[in-house]
Design a protein around this motif. Structure first.
Motif, mmCIF file in Angstrom:
data_model
loop_
_atom_site.group_PDB
_atom_site.id
_atom_site.type_symbol
_atom_site.label_atom_id
_atom_site.label_comp_id
_atom_site.label_asym_id
_atom_site.label_seq_id
_atom_site.Cartn_x
_atom_site.Cartn_y
_atom_site.Cartn_z
ATOM 1 N N SER A 315 0.857 -1.188 0.000
ATOM 2 C CA SER A 315 0.000 0.000 0.000
ATOM 3 C C SER A 315 0.894 1.238 0.000
ATOM 4 O O SER A 315 2.078 1.157 0.328
ATOM 5 C CB SER A 315 -0.918 0.009 1.228
ATOM 6 O OG SER A 315 -0.144 0.091 2.416
ATOM 7 N N ARG A 316 0.326 2.371 -0.364
ATOM 8 C CA ARG A 316 1.105 3.601 -0.426
ATOM 9 C C ARG A 316 0.874 4.438 0.808
ATOM 10 O O ARG A 316 -0.247 4.516 1.327
ATOM 11 C CB ARG A 316 0.684 4.417 -1.655
ATOM 12 C CG ARG A 316 1.752 5.418 -2.074
ATOM 13 C CD ARG A 316 1.172 6.526 -2.935
ATOM 14 N NE ARG A 316 1.440 7.823 -2.358
ATOM 15 C CZ ARG A 316 1.556 8.945 -3.068
ATOM 16 N NH1 ARG A 316 1.381 8.933 -4.353
ATOM 17 N NH2 ARG A 316 1.817 10.083 -2.481
ATOM 18 N N SER A 317 1.946 5.038 1.313
ATOM 19 C CA SER A 317 1.810 5.960 2.444
ATOM 20 C C SER A 317 1.299 7.302 1.942
ATOM 21 O O SER A 317 1.189 7.542 0.734
ATOM 22 C CB SER A 317 3.163 6.154 3.131
ATOM 23 O OG SER A 317 4.039 6.879 2.273
ATOM 24 N N SER A 382 0.165 9.771 7.382
ATOM 25 C CA SER A 382 -0.926 8.796 7.400
ATOM 26 C C SER A 382 -0.545 7.530 6.651
ATOM 27 O O SER A 382 0.324 7.531 5.781
ATOM 28 C CB SER A 382 -2.176 9.408 6.753
ATOM 29 O OG SER A 382 -1.909 9.750 5.397
ATOM 30 N N ASN A 383 -1.204 6.428 7.031
ATOM 31 C CA ASN A 383 -1.078 5.132 6.353
ATOM 32 C C ASN A 383 0.365 4.632 6.293
ATOM 33 O O ASN A 383 0.801 4.062 5.296
ATOM 34 C CB ASN A 383 -1.669 5.205 4.927
ATOM 35 C CG ASN A 383 -1.916 3.811 4.360
ATOM 36 O OD1 ASN A 383 -2.238 2.875 5.088
ATOM 37 N ND2 ASN A 383 -1.755 3.673 3.058
ATOM 38 N N LEU A 384 1.102 4.854 7.377
ATOM 39 C CA LEU A 384 2.484 4.354 7.430
ATOM 40 C C LEU A 384 2.486 2.901 7.880
ATOM 41 O O LEU A 384 1.925 2.555 8.918
ATOM 42 C CB LEU A 384 3.328 5.173 8.413
ATOM 43 C CG LEU A 384 3.761 6.573 7.991
ATOM 44 C CD1 LEU A 384 4.670 7.165 9.053
ATOM 45 C CD2 LEU A 384 4.476 6.551 6.657
ATOM 46 N N ARG A 385 3.097 2.043 7.077
ATOM 47 C CA ARG A 385 3.340 0.646 7.462
ATOM 48 C C ARG A 385 4.851 0.474 7.521
ATOM 49 O O ARG A 385 5.512 0.323 6.503
ATOM 50 C CB ARG A 385 2.707 -0.330 6.475
ATOM 51 C CG ARG A 385 1.192 -0.270 6.461
ATOM 52 C CD ARG A 385 0.584 -1.454 5.720
ATOM 53 N NE ARG A 385 0.772 -2.707 6.461
ATOM 54 C CZ ARG A 385 1.553 -3.711 6.055
ATOM 55 N NH1 ARG A 385 2.247 -3.605 4.927
ATOM 56 N NH2 ARG A 385 1.656 -4.814 6.761
ATOM 57 N N ILE A 386 5.398 0.546 8.735
ATOM 58 C CA ILE A 386 6.849 0.606 8.919
ATOM 59 C C ILE A 386 7.423 -0.800 9.093
ATOM 60 O O ILE A 386 6.926 -1.601 9.873
ATOM 61 C CB ILE A 386 7.214 1.473 10.143
ATOM 62 C CG1 ILE A 386 6.727 2.913 9.936
ATOM 63 C CG2 ILE A 386 8.725 1.465 10.375
ATOM 64 C CD1 ILE A 386 6.942 3.811 11.144
ATOM 65 N N ASN A 458 5.559 -0.015 3.597
ATOM 66 C CA ASN A 458 5.740 1.097 2.651
ATOM 67 C C ASN A 458 6.789 2.097 3.130
ATOM 68 O O ASN A 458 7.135 3.041 2.429
ATOM 69 C CB ASN A 458 4.414 1.803 2.340
ATOM 70 C CG ASN A 458 3.698 2.286 3.587
ATOM 71 O OD1 ASN A 458 4.322 2.656 4.574
ATOM 72 N ND2 ASN A 458 2.365 2.278 3.546
ATOM 73 N N LEU A 459 7.293 1.881 4.348
ATOM 74 C CA LEU A 459 8.423 2.664 4.853
ATOM 75 C C LEU A 459 9.392 1.710 5.536
ATOM 76 O O LEU A 459 9.029 1.014 6.486
ATOM 77 C CB LEU A 459 7.963 3.740 5.841
ATOM 78 C CG LEU A 459 9.089 4.449 6.622
ATOM 79 C CD1 LEU A 459 10.048 5.174 5.673
ATOM 80 C CD2 LEU A 459 8.519 5.417 7.652
#
Length: 630
Positions: A315-317, A382-386, A458-459
């Protein structure tokens, strides 16, 4: 003169053959880099040379005068001693002589004779030869540059961290008496400035050394030849690491082509023999069979696999990752950095740079939410998946196998999926059945990467991601990160890695941070380049605004030198073209000795072309600089 000669060495470990007929000579002027995939036997070779392991076949001959200094990755320090006491043990014989001298001085105050005077003179000469009168100065130089000021010398070894103890061990090795050094990953736990110090220290040191390292910049700067362990044997390449990369790729293409051509030749000859052995051309077929039987069969080249890590975000941050405003980081009793104002956005590739202890890992913990800043504001997007990759792989269950570790992440997938996924990270066959707790540091690092990438963040936040990885896996990781469709923030001292990956840098300096797009070398020069330079101005130094006049004859000579080197390059390229044409002739493939000779000649000419072209670039830069000063 050879210090060490390794002849036809054979060695197996854990039922796996590591070396077969491996040979090597180490000369008095050797400056060698030792490379190869993790597990190929680099450290084992050091242990065999040192006599800590015994080979199954072959021999290792050592000159009687050879004194080794061996830097191991394992900690060998005496924990209850102070730093100063421990480092002094590197020259224990020298201090034994000093103690004997002191005792002799006391005795001679009461009574002295000619024999005592002669003995004292002999001891003083030995003490001087061992560096007794300069040791304190040298020790201070080494320890200070490895970030151990005198105020810390009386601390017990047990009070230092693991990374600090590794640096103390390095200091002991550098200060020990030796005429051959074996250094196993000496840049581990060193920051950029300390790596620069070690590089300069080795360059000024006249004694030979062999270095195992994954730091490509360090190898480029310190070695004049590369030994690669591949296919259970050693292959030697002249030049530094960059020269090795060019030569090994050409060799790979060359050897693959040579093998394929021989396979075609053998297949064609066997087909002719099969069709004509009982026909009209029986004698011709029999003659060809004899030639084929005498032909030395080439082994298929044992090429290093390129790992396809397949790094993708699911997914995109948002556009903003982090906004940092007037941040202070550290601990209540010690502020590491303050007044930090930085921004990280989508698709940024940010390298965090600074010396050991400046706060890099602390900043990562704050970004991850594991620590709070002392002051200021951190706004997350927002929407950070680290996905986090740390230096310690402690989160993996030590009692699971490699396969079970990945299968836990995808319990609904078939076994074939798990095995295929692990193969991308170099785990094949019985390796997938190993327990996590039995893995080497390099294997754990690869598995940790596999776990991280499987989550498709995504990060990515990475803390020293190249530690424990071999050079080939680092290349694959670089390629995967360049193609990654997410964002990246990482800490590293690997300047090759930084320059290839980072689009900008966050740099610690003077208890704060700033952002720059400069390359690593420029940052080093600006911040730390003058650290050891004498700042006292010479009486003969000209004012800065006064231009230096260049004699036209000097410029003319420089241009003539450029023209001569350019002519040499053209001659060498013509020579290489002729050798390539000779090599391409089909008849060459039935003459392995001829092929081998041609290959060696092509490699030698290629290296000369590379060296001459590098010299040409330097000369042209010098000419342009001189012209601008005129």
């Amino acid at each position: 003169m050879s210090l060490v000669a390794v002849n036809n060495l054979g060695f197996s470990f854990g039922g796996r053959e590591l070396f077969k007929d491996l040979s090597l000579t180490i000369e008095a002027d050797s400056r060698i880099g030792l490379v190869g995939v993790n597990g190929c036997g680099k450290t084992t070779l050091f242990n065999l040379i040192m006599g800590k392991m015994v080979a199954e076949s072959g021999e290792i001959l050592k000159a009687g005068s050879c004194q080794f200094a061996f830097l191991r990755q394992e900690n060998e320090l005496f924990q209850i001693q102070t730093l100063h006491e421990e480092v002094m043990t590197s020259r224990h014989k020298m201090f034994e002589i000093e103690s004997e001298l002191n005792l002799l001085h006391i005795q001679m105050e009461e009574h002295s004779d000619e024999a005592m005077l002669i003995h004292m003179t002999e001891l003083q000469e030995q003490f001087e030869v061992m560096g007794g009168f300069t040791f304190e100065t040298e020790m201070k130089l080494v320890l200070t540059n490895l970030n151990f000021p005198e105020s810390e010398w009386e601390r017990p070894i047990s009070s230092f961290s693991g990374g600090e103890q590794s640096r103390i061990q390095l200091a002991k090795i550098l200060l020990a008496p030796h005429n051959l050094m074996l250094l196993d990953e000496p840049t581990n736990h060193l920051d950029a400035y300390q790596i620069e110090f070690l590089k300069n220290y080795l360059m000024k040191n006249p004694t030979p050394y062999i270095i195992i390292s994954h730091d490509r910049y360090f190898l480029d700067e310190t070695v004049t030849s590369i030994l690669e362990i591949r296919g259970k044997k050693l292959k030697r390449y002249r030049g530094n690491y960059s020269a090795f990369v060019l030569q090994s790729e050409e060799n790979r293409v060359f050897e693959e082509k040579m093998w394929l051509e021989q396979q075609k030749y053998i297949e064609k000859e066997e087909d002719f023999i099969r069709r004509n052995l009982a026909g009209q051309k029986t004698k011709q077929a029999q003659g060809r069979r004899k030639i084929l039987e005498r032909t030395e069969r080439l082994d298929r080249p044992d090429n290093v696999d390129k790992f396809n890590l397949g790094l993708r975000a699911d997914s995109r941050s948002g556009k903003d990752l982090f906004r940092i405003e007037d941040l202070s980081i550290g601990f209540p009793n010690k502020i590491l950095a303050s007044g930090i104002d930085l921004y990280a956005g989508y698709k940024d590739r940010i390298a965090i740079i600074g010396p050991n202890g400046c706060g890099k890992s602390t900043l990562l913990k704050i970004l991850l939410g594991e620590m709070k800043p002392l002051k200021g504001e951190l706004k997350s997007g927002s929407n950070l998946r680290i996905g986090f990759y740390g230096q310690m792989q402690e989160e993996m269950n030590p009692d699971l196998t490699v396969m079970e570790t990945i299968w836990e992440l995808a319990p609904g997938e078939a076994q074939g999926y798990v095995l295929g996924y692990l193969a991308r990270y170099g785990f094949r066959e019985d390796e997938v059945k190993k327990l996590v707790k039995s893995l080497s540091g390099g294997e754990k690092a690869r598995l940790n990467l596999a776990v991280l990438i499987h989550s498709k963040p995504n990060l990515l936040i990475l803390d020293e991601p190249t530690n424990h990885l071999d050079i080939y896996m680092i290349d694959s990781l670089e390629e995967a990160l360049r193609e990654f469709d997410g964002s990246l923030i990482f800490v590293s001292h690997d300047r090759y890695f930084i320059n290839k990956i980072a689009t900008k840098k966050w740099v610690f300096n003077e208890n704060t941070m700033f952002e720059t797009i400069d390359d690593f070398q420029t940052i080093m020069t600006k911040l730390w380049g003058k650290k050891n330079q004498d700042t006292t101005a010479s009486k003969n130094t000209k004012p800065k605004n006064e231009k230096r006049r260049i004699n036209p004859l000097v410029l003319e000579r420089k241009m003539k030198e450029i023209e001569n080197v350019l002519a040499s390059v053209k001659e060498l390229e013509f020579e290489k073209a002729q050798l390539d044409a000779e090599f391409a002739k089909p008849k060459s493939y039935s003459q392995p000795e001829r092929i081998k000779k041609l290959r060696d000649e092509i490699n030698a000419v290629t290296l000369k072309v590379t060296t001459k072209r590098n010299k040409l670039v330097r000369l042209e830069d010098q000419y342009l600089e001189m012209s601008s000063e005129d």
